[in-house]
Design an enzyme around this catalytic site. Structure first.
Site, PDB file in Angstrom:
ATOM      1  N   LYS A  22       0.617  -1.079   0.477  1.00  0.00           N
ATOM      2  CA  LYS A  22      -0.098   0.452   0.202  1.00  0.00           C
ATOM      3  C   LYS A  22       1.189   1.554  -0.070  1.00  0.00           C
ATOM      4  O   LYS A  22       0.648   2.516  -1.034  1.00  0.00           O
ATOM      5  CB  LYS A  22      -0.592  -0.086   1.291  1.00  0.00           C
ATOM      6  N   ASN A  23       1.441   1.579   0.899  1.00  0.00           N
ATOM      7  CA  ASN A  23       2.914   2.823   0.880  1.00  0.00           C
ATOM      8  C   ASN A  23       3.550   3.123  -0.281  1.00  0.00           C
ATOM      9  O   ASN A  23       3.396   3.965  -0.755  1.00  0.00           O
ATOM     10  CB  ASN A  23       3.279   2.227   3.356  1.00  0.00           C
ATOM     11  N   ARG A  92      -3.343   9.477   3.055  1.00  0.00           N
ATOM     12  CA  ARG A  92      -1.821   9.670   3.206  1.00  0.00           C
ATOM     13  C   ARG A  92      -0.640  11.006   3.239  1.00  0.00           C
ATOM     14  O   ARG A  92      -0.761  11.726   3.354  1.00  0.00           O
ATOM     15  CB  ARG A  92      -0.814   8.904   4.989  1.00  0.00           C
ATOM     16  N   ASP A 116      -4.874   8.128   8.802  1.00  0.00           N
ATOM     17  CA  ASP A 116      -5.942   6.859   9.858  1.00  0.00           C
ATOM     18  C   ASP A 116      -5.950   8.487  11.440  1.00  0.00           C
ATOM     19  O   ASP A 116      -5.091   9.477  10.948  1.00  0.00           O
ATOM     20  CB  ASP A 116      -4.047   5.742  10.706  1.00  0.00           C
ATOM     21  N   ARG A 121      -0.834  14.950  10.591  1.00  0.00           N
ATOM     22  CA  ARG A 121      -0.109  14.291   9.355  1.00  0.00           C
ATOM     23  C   ARG A 121       0.376  15.757   8.853  1.00  0.00           C
ATOM     24  O   ARG A 121       0.375  17.007   8.320  1.00  0.00           O
ATOM     25  CB  ARG A 121      -1.263  13.565   8.764  1.00  0.00           C
ATOM     26  N   ASP A 308       4.336   0.623  11.660  1.00  0.00           N
ATOM     27  CA  ASP A 308       3.007  -0.131  11.401  1.00  0.00           C
ATOM     28  C   ASP A 308       2.921  -1.495  11.920  1.00  0.00           C
ATOM     29  O   ASP A 308       1.645  -2.213  11.091  1.00  0.00           O
ATOM     30  CB  ASP A 308       3.029   0.399   9.919  1.00  0.00           C
TER      31      ASP A 308
END
Length: 424
Positions: A22-23, A92, A116, A121, A308
């Site tokens: 994902k990241n 994000r 999240d 952020r 994470d």
């Protein structure tokens, strides 16, 4: 509202393929906006964040679609420089998308990022990178407005005060440097895999990027002349979550498509002590349970223990005899998994950024809520080991990062059902 009903005390066994990261994917999707020719990202994860990336690209005027586990972006023309607030607040790395649009067009408007709920952020380093390249910045009503008459080569320090290098700001600076006139130098750069793969994609696009030593990046501004096809690597956080599930349930899970080298050394060392045995096998990794023991560790930037995977390991540490201590050095408010674990019988508490877990404790099913991706994953792991049934709310967070989590768990033998609140 969707909920998961999980009945625990079943050893998980079987083989699964680990999805794309994902990241990494999110940052590659931002970088793809630099190219005027098609960019195809293979092994794109089938998660809600991927759909958001597609919609952002389309909102900007690019062609974007997902088919056959790949996202293709063709950004020959961007008809607007504004990232809609309804999309940018869902993920994000919104500031990285903003940097890409600024680099491509000389102007951008984007909202403060979402993702999240446990962490603010902060985007000050992203904005500093934009200023370094020559942009004037204005912030109003939750939006950043940036404009530059000319993008010039720059020097930039991506380090932060007390939290190591900024991964996101490193990537924003890379994207800006790729389109700036002249050479740019990024010191204090993050060495996370997300940065490594963004560098890889930029090179495929024809942008010269090189490392000087271990923490400085040199970028020669050169608008991408090529399109590219690039493969997203396996998701190390997803792989780690399922590996911990094997240890939690005293089962055996084979993780196809991932290697031990995909994990940071900090994770391998700590998890081995905590009771997770990982072995390289021909098709990937085999995860089983070893004798658990308490550990003391702190999270940190790659290759240290990743934040994470902190909540998930806390779930496993509830089964280790003795006292474990965790220092969260990345996100100061990442203790959202504690209430849920405690309601299931865990002896876990937080004082500031320090967590203490005393085990072993027998876990029991309860009604709990996940408020972010990794906290929800930790509660799923605890539910798999708990006696009785757990009702988990907040599953929408899981779908931001995990492909078909209920179905994958069922394929391993777990008793998992998904229901809407009205059906309960």
């Amino acid at each position: 509202m969707r909920r998961l009903l999980i009945t625990g005390e079943t050893s998980l066994a079987g083989r699964i393929h680990v999805q794309g990261s994902k990241n990494v994917f999110l940052h590659l999707a931002a970088a793809s906006l630099l190219a005027s020719r098609p960019v195809r990202l293979r092994n794109a994860p089938a998660i809600t964040d991927t759909r958001v990336c597609v919609e952002i690209a389309r909102a900007l005027g690019a062609h974007a679609e997902v088919a056959d586990a790949a996202m293709t972006t063709h950004a020959a023309d961007l008809r607007t420089t504004e990232i809609p607030g309804g999309l940018g607040t869902l993920i994000r790395p919104t500031a990285c998308f903003g940097a890409a649009v600024l680099a491509r067009t000389g102007a951008v408007t984007f909202p403060f990022p979402g993702g999240d709920a446990f962490a603010e952020r902060l985007i000050d380093r992203h904005l500093a990178a934009m200023q370094a390249v020559g942009a004037e910045i204005r912030v109003s009503d939750g939006f950043v407005h940036a404009r530059a008459r000319r993008l010039a080569g720059f020097t930039f320090d991506a380090s932060t005060d007390g939290h190591g290098p900024s991964l996101g700001a490193t990537i924003s600076a890379l994207l800006l440097g790729a389109m700036a006139s002249g050479a740019s130098r990024i010191s204090g750069a993050s060495v996370e895999p997300e940065v490594e793969h963004t560098v890889g994609l930029l090179r495929c696009l024809g942008v010269p990027v090189s490392w000087e030593g271990t923490s400085t990046l040199e970028v020669e501004g050169r608008p991408p002349a090529n399109g590219a096809t690039y493969t997203v690597p396996p998701d190390r956080m997803v792989a780690g979550t399922y590996a911990i599930a094997a240890a939690m349930t005293e089962g055996r899970i084979d993780l196809a498509g991932v290697a031990l080298s995909d994990f940071p050394t900090g994770f391998l060392k700590v998890a081995a002590t905590a009771g997770l045995d990982l072995a390289q096998v021909p098709h990937g990794i085999r995860a089983t349970r070893s004798e658990p023991a308490p550990v003391e560790f702190e999270t940190g930037p790659h290759p240290e223990y990743p934040t994470d995977l902190q909540p998930q390991l806390c779930a496993l540490l509830t089964q280790a005899p003795g006292t474990s201590k965790v220092a969260e050095r990345v996100y100061s408010r990442r203790a959202t998994h504690i209430p849920g674990l405690a309601s299931m019988g865990a002896d876990i508490r937080a004082v500031g950024d320090h967590l203490t877990i005393v085990g072993p404790r027998t876990l029991s099913g309860a009604t709990v809520r996940g408020t972010d991706i990794r906290a929800a994953a930790a509660l799923v792991l605890a539910a798999l080991a708990a006696s009785g049934r757990t009702e988990l709310a907040g599953v929408e967070h899981l779908y931001r990062g995990y492909e078909n989590l209920p179905g994958t768990l069922r394929s391993l033998g777990a008793a998992v059902m998904e229901h809407s609140q009205e059906e309960l």
